[in-house]
Design an enzyme around this catalytic site. Structure first.
Site, PDB file in Angstrom:
ATOM      1  N   LEU B 221       1.266  -1.180   6.988  1.00  0.00           N
ATOM      2  CA  LEU B 221       0.528  -0.832   5.597  1.00  0.00           C
ATOM      3  C   LEU B 221      -0.382   0.596   5.790  1.00  0.00           C
ATOM      4  O   LEU B 221      -1.117   0.799   6.747  1.00  0.00           O
ATOM      5  CB  LEU B 221      -0.669  -1.848   5.392  1.00  0.00           C
ATOM      6  CG  LEU B 221      -1.605  -1.610   4.142  1.00  0.00           C
ATOM      7  CD1 LEU B 221      -1.033  -1.917   2.959  1.00  0.00           C
ATOM      8  CD2 LEU B 221      -2.858  -2.826   4.485  1.00  0.00           C
ATOM      9  N   ASP B 222       0.210   1.278   4.738  1.00  0.00           N
ATOM     10  CA  ASP B 222      -0.854   2.482   4.343  1.00  0.00           C
ATOM     11  C   ASP B 222      -0.425   3.596   5.547  1.00  0.00           C
ATOM     12  O   ASP B 222      -1.161   4.712   5.734  1.00  0.00           O
ATOM     13  CB  ASP B 222      -2.322   2.291   4.369  1.00  0.00           C
ATOM     14  CG  ASP B 222      -2.629   1.545   2.871  1.00  0.00           C
ATOM     15  OD1 ASP B 222      -1.603   1.518   2.035  1.00  0.00           O
ATOM     16  OD2 ASP B 222      -3.652   0.914   3.144  1.00  0.00           O
TER      17      ASP B 222
END
Lengths: 278, 278, 278, 278
Positions: B221-222
């Protein structure tokens, strides 16, 4: 291993990168970085190559000249420190910043001397063991003053003269001695606020951003090729004096950035503009 | 005359630029612009060349492959518009900005469809004659929802999927279908404020600057390769909600800039970073 | 005419500005500038007033206290220069910048001493006639080293301690001696890249912007109230070392800006955030 | 609860904040936020107060007038949406951005109509259910064209006219109908590049930064009070056309920011400058 820098510009034609890198390959040289640019309006080609390796300079230049079209401009140089002289008036912020960088070996230049038309910066300059020349302009003609400047500058044979907040206009005659070798920091976002007192002009106009511009000096005041610019926000609460204060930090950083790029041989000057390779 | 783009990356060695430009020269092609970069940590070479002229594609690729070291990655492409699908949730600012650019032929992509887990953006999307698919996630497992998404996306065979404020996390399984082809706009200056509610996090931390990050999506994520970032100043008077408002204009501009560079074939992805040629 | 500064914070209620300006009016004082802010989450009121005129300090404070709700925090001060001590390690850029500003009377503080765990900055510091203390941390426990630091600092009774690239972590015990009086410059855009080697972290993450953060120090590393932040763009061509170089100019300017605001009494600290009046 | 805004300006004197907040206190009103500024050159006082509560408007204005010096300028208003008309030519980016904000209730204004001297933007405008008037300037005198414009504008009785890339110069006679009510976006960092083709001028001058300026229109071209400005970096690789493309995103964001502040009643105009409260 020392790196060398090759700066080439010539009318554009097909195959230039191939020919230039071919010569370097034949000479067994390692390219560290390459930059090319074609100015489409004038169809003019620029290339900056950083390379390493041992070579016969005369032979390399000869091979390049033979491979490239007539009228090509080739410069082979390196990243050695430049000799420079700083001109200043009373404000210290650019001079201080450059002297500190010089003292800590971060300037890529040797500051051979500081020359000023006031003696305000003498103590500061001497702290850093740099010669300071106080050459007052008072009770002298412009010609006489510039002749003194020139005489003192010539002692040091500088490759660049940096106007680090030198607040007098240099005559075309003086400037013509140093083509593309004088760099000025102008305290505005050129071409806004050309001339004197740009912060007073900015205050009167009510702008919301102020800036600074480092540029080569030519014979039209504030109209030489721009090297670097930056800005900061201001607002209605800033007096002209506060704008000037706020602007000083931008000025010193913009000047230092411009000098870094020039001393690193990243900058071409062509038709009153700069082409700058990262 | 149409221009073509050659993207090459391989382990660095002496003479690569010479060899590549040599092949182009032999094929009688005109280089419009060239960019090279060597990643020194991995000693890996990247080159992007834009050129024009008529050529035999198979022969050109063969000649390049023979001239270059084993394991070279060569991609020959052009600037034709990419087919893309946008995923969104409720916020309109990125979707609007992209639809408008598409409508005025400024996106270098065809928006084939907008898919959202809410129907809020349906009217907007249809104004621009783009199909809108409302695929609610409610009362569905993540797997079931993603299967529906995937099914709908596959109708359009997009080259890129743009998460234009899509507020759900995509599973690794879903992402693995689209390697280096999903681009997300994250509403913070990554890696600050990873995860949900970055503006609330920024408010709580009392930061003086907020930002936005466009990046490729991978399975962490990210944490995918960053393409573009920008920031704006905030201060103590901004609530978390006002930070979010102020951030929207940065988000839409950062996303549009990232997409322009990707669709123009300016971006290499290598070891979770991007190398971007101007 | 000297100006005075009144800093008031208390739970918000109706009429506070009226009551405060009323007391100033009765004392025949001229308001030069006024700033008010209500933090809506905590319903807390902040006011900074700069005023001029002659007054009986005890009477003014008594009248303000009587006019305002219980628990009000009132501070009456002025713009006199603060006494400060700088802590550094080896890097010179922040120390140089502050010493130069001090030498030219632009710092609104007296640098009483520079203390470092290396002797690298001794020559520089002494150029500016500022005492330099070399207190090595080698072959000492943290406790013993901090006791020496504390002993030396106490000689100068500073109002603020500035960590101008001091690269060791101070213990909670040390920090607790100087509540809201230690200011640090962190070489990243906090909260990104907390901790050691932020430029190496930034390089590894492939960010496109780097920054610097000036903050008060509390007992959680890099988590104290943020005073000022700024950023500059970077790209794939920057090594971690080049990011660090590029970051230095941002660090020194951000630190100088933060100190200017703190020394000008523009900054309230409340619940791990700053409220800053222009 | 609805909030009201009180905008006061008058010659400065001691006690103004006390007197104004006193009247509000007597009327039992709650101050939400307060901003004061004294322009020192003209010794002129400005105050913006946002407050809530029920009140007798006539009585409040009477009490304020009696409490304040003669010649005070008092305006009591609120944050209700303004009625506006947009003028455009062919470029869509500012118009699109404003229409989208309007459609999503983010503009604090009602776009009553778009008027253009070309029909290029008709389809776009109608997508958003906003009336579009095509008023060609061809084969008409300036007077005749402006008379048509004026006639159409008057149908909508707008409080503000926004020149959203309207590329014709309005005559002093036309402008005089709308004092401090016409807002223009100029595609340069004023006062650099006044007049036509600023991007061509910027390209010719070789600047390293370009910008945009939102300002009120008065009778001197591009010389009205500046509301907002912003900039982006450019370099030698940008053609004039590419500078214009890059500039569009700055233009639309600067215009939107300026309008937000004006429509929020944050902006005073005084002696060709703006005073803007956050």
């Amino acid at each position: 291993m020392a790196s060398h820098i090759l700066l080439i510009n010539c009318p554009d034609q097909r195959g230039l990168v191939f020919k230039i890198t071919g010569v370097l390959y034949q000479h067994n040289l390692n390219i560290i970085s390459n930059g090319e640019f074609v100015e489409r309006n004038w169809n003019h080609f620029f290339m900056r190559t950083e390379f390493s390796g041992a070579f016969d300079k005369e032979k390399l230049l000869l091979d390049l000249t033979q491979a490239l079209p007539e009228g090509v401009d080739i410069r082979l140089t390196d990243k050695k420190k430049k000799d420079i002289v700083l001109l200043a008036t009373k404000e210290h912020h650019c001079i201080s910043d450059l002297l500190v960088r010089f003292a800590f070996n971060e300037l890529q230049a040797n500051i051979r001397a500081v020359i000023s038309n006031y003696d305000v910066l003498q103590d500061l300059t001497r702290k850093f063991n740099v010669p300071f020349h106080f050459i007052s302009h008072e009770e002298k003609s412009r010609e006489a003053h510039e002749a003194e400047l020139l005489h003192t500058i010539q002692i040091y044979q500088p490759e660049f003269i940096v106007l680090a907040k030198y607040m007098r206009i240099l005559s075309p005659g003086f400037v013509s001695n140093f083509s593309d070798c004088i760099i000025n920091i102008h305290h505005s976002f050129l071409p806004a606020f050309i001339g004197a007192n740009p912060y007073a002009q900015a205050y009167d106009r009510g702008v919301k951003i102020i800036g600074a511009t480092a540029h080569f000096v030519n014979n039209n005041l504030d109209e030489g090729p721009i090297i670097a610019q930056n800005v900061i926000p201001v607002n209605h609460t800033h007096s002209a004096r506060e704008m000037a204060q706020a602007g000083r930090d931008v000025e010193k950083i913009v000047l230092a950035n411009a000098l870094r790029m020039v001393f690193n041989e990243q900058v071409f000057v062509y038709r009153n503009k700069t082409i700058i390779f990262d």
